[in-house]
Design an enzyme around this catalytic site. Structure first.
Site, mmCIF file in Angstrom:
data_model
loop_
_atom_site.group_PDB
_atom_site.id
_atom_site.type_symbol
_atom_site.label_atom_id
_atom_site.label_comp_id
_atom_site.label_asym_id
_atom_site.label_seq_id
_atom_site.Cartn_x
_atom_site.Cartn_y
_atom_site.Cartn_z
ATOM 1 N N ARG A 8 0.900 -1.277 -0.045
ATOM 2 C CA ARG A 8 -0.019 0.020 -0.059
ATOM 3 C C ARG A 8 0.846 1.252 -0.006
ATOM 4 O O ARG A 8 0.337 2.422 -0.213
ATOM 5 C CB ARG A 8 -0.952 -0.100 1.372
ATOM 6 C CG ARG A 8 -2.077 -0.807 1.126
ATOM 7 C CD ARG A 8 -2.934 -1.131 2.359
ATOM 8 N NE ARG A 8 -2.425 -1.727 3.254
ATOM 9 C CZ ARG A 8 -2.998 -2.200 4.221
ATOM 10 N NH1 ARG A 8 -3.890 -1.765 4.793
ATOM 11 N NH2 ARG A 8 -2.416 -2.981 5.117
ATOM 12 N N ASP A 62 -14.218 0.717 -2.422
ATOM 13 C CA ASP A 62 -13.858 1.982 -3.112
ATOM 14 C C ASP A 62 -13.604 1.791 -4.471
ATOM 15 O O ASP A 62 -13.398 0.996 -5.210
ATOM 16 C CB ASP A 62 -12.571 2.750 -2.131
ATOM 17 C CG ASP A 62 -11.569 1.596 -2.461
ATOM 18 O OD1 ASP A 62 -11.310 0.838 -3.308
ATOM 19 O OD2 ASP A 62 -10.742 1.511 -1.296
ATOM 20 N N LYS A 82 -15.178 6.142 -1.100
ATOM 21 C CA LYS A 82 -14.892 6.421 0.079
ATOM 22 C C LYS A 82 -13.721 7.453 0.286
ATOM 23 O O LYS A 82 -12.921 7.349 -0.993
ATOM 24 C CB LYS A 82 -14.000 5.208 0.626
ATOM 25 C CG LYS A 82 -13.576 4.922 1.922
ATOM 26 C CD LYS A 82 -13.153 3.389 2.050
ATOM 27 C CE LYS A 82 -11.867 3.009 1.353
ATOM 28 N NZ LYS A 82 -11.339 2.005 1.784
ATOM 29 N N ARG A 125 -9.984 8.467 1.919
ATOM 30 C CA ARG A 125 -9.169 8.135 2.983
ATOM 31 C C ARG A 125 -8.614 9.431 3.755
ATOM 32 O O ARG A 125 -8.352 10.516 3.125
ATOM 33 C CB ARG A 125 -7.982 7.182 2.441
ATOM 34 C CG ARG A 125 -7.196 6.813 3.611
ATOM 35 C CD ARG A 125 -6.092 5.570 2.870
ATOM 36 N NE ARG A 125 -6.989 4.429 2.502
ATOM 37 C CZ ARG A 125 -7.138 3.711 3.555
ATOM 38 N NH1 ARG A 125 -6.935 3.851 4.661
ATOM 39 N NH2 ARG A 125 -7.927 2.815 3.108
ATOM 40 N N THR A 162 -7.461 -3.839 9.712
ATOM 41 C CA THR A 162 -8.564 -3.787 10.744
ATOM 42 C C THR A 162 -9.727 -3.900 10.532
ATOM 43 O O THR A 162 -10.549 -4.199 11.478
ATOM 44 C CB THR A 162 -8.273 -2.255 11.515
ATOM 45 O OG1 THR A 162 -8.621 -1.383 10.463
ATOM 46 C CG2 THR A 162 -6.728 -2.022 11.765
#
Length: 315
Positions: free
Chosen positions: A97, A171, A194, A196, A226
């Site tokens: 990422r 997303d 979405k 971030r 998470t």
């Protein structure tokens, strides 16, 4: 035909490596891999690998830096033992990422990891569902990018009718991935809008784009960490009137309060692959079911060894 094919694994996901070994019919080579009391790793290859085509099965999962360092040391040991070709099988590629410089003074760690693996001596990388396709271009050696979509598609076709299913991407970044699954399941697609915020795993959900009312939703993503973002989308889907919600993610990182969050969420079942081993409370969570990609990896390894096309794995 396979006398020069060797399989080696570190400690990151030995159950997956053993399953790949059984499917391939090739035993795992004998190595010593341990840590000294000063926290430094030591590797010794006990089998003869001179002139061999070696596949090192080592996802860079938790503990991420130890798994990565062990991989690099194994590659170096194989290079110095005169292995003919060193193939790194990295089912989960950590730091994926961090794939772009999207703010001042930040690294592109996915590129750094690619450089480390290449400089260590790897000749090829085989990986599964990279977070971003451009990571393949970070390597100057061949990268075989495999996908878990056929595994998930087959599973969902076996457990539920497809007449009222909608695949939902959390997303826009995962829209192509979700569209590919929707195409295989012959169902519709919806996308979470979405945004971030910050560098932590926090995001603001603005809207759900697509018709989801009265349908069974399959939330599909490459990684669940998470679980915060995925569960926000699940809650929004409830508000939009979906009947049931399932989730499918290739890499079950499941850090922090992921299990607690998942247990309290409207997601009925989370399907993940075994690119990352389940440990501790994750093994006991009734909402998690793991699907194996070992057979796919074994087929890929044997085809690459024989210099055959692996495109059959994408059908």
């Amino acid at each position: 035909m396979f006398s020069q094919l060797k399989l080696i694994t570190g400690n990151a996901n030995r159950p997956l490596a053993e399953e790949v070994s059984r499917y391939a019919g090739i035993p795992l080579a004998d190595i010593d891999l341990f840590k000294f009391s000063n926290d430094e790793s030591f590797v010794k290859i006990n089998d003869n690998v001179r002139g061999s085509d070696v596949f090192v099965i080592q996802p860079t999962c938790y503990p991420v830096n130890d798994s990565l360092m062990d991989l690099l040391i194994m590659v170096d040991a194989l290079k110095r033992a005169s292995a003919n070709r060193i193939n790194c099988v990295i089912p989960y590629y950590a730091y994926a990422r961090s794939d772009k410089k999207d703010q001042p003074r930040v690294p592109i760690t996915a590129k750094l990891v690619a450089d480390l693996i290449t400089i260590a001596g790897a000749h090829r990388v085989i990986t599964v569902d990279l977070h971003a396709d451009q990571i393949q271009g970070f390597f100057n050696i061949p990268v075989d990018h495999l996908y878990a979509i056929p595994t998930f598609a087959l599973h969902f076709k076996n457990i539920m009718p497809m007449d009222d299913v909608v695949v939902v991407s959390p997303d826009s970044g995962g829209a192509n991935r979700a569209r590919a699954l929707a195409k295989r399941l012959n169902c519709s697609l919806a996308i979470g809008d979405k945004r971030r915020t910050g560098n932590e795993d926090k995001a603001e959900l603005l809207n759900i784009i697509g018709d989801v009312s009265g349908k069974t939703a399959i939330l599909y993503d490459d990684i669940i960490d998470t679980g915060g973002s995925l569960i926000k989308v699940a809650n929004a889907l409830v508000d939009k009137g979906v009947k049931r919600i399932f989730a499918a993610c290739t890499h079950g990182v499941l850090s922090g309060n992921a299990i607690t969050n998942l247990e309290a969420s409207p997601i009925e079942k989370l399907y993940i692959t075994n690119t990352i081993p389940l440990t501790g409370e994750k093994q006991n969570c009734s909402k998690i079911e793991q699907l194996s990609i070992a057979e796919m990896l074994a087929m890929a390894i044997k085809k690459i060894h024989k210099e055959e096309s692996i495109s059959i794995l994408f059908r």
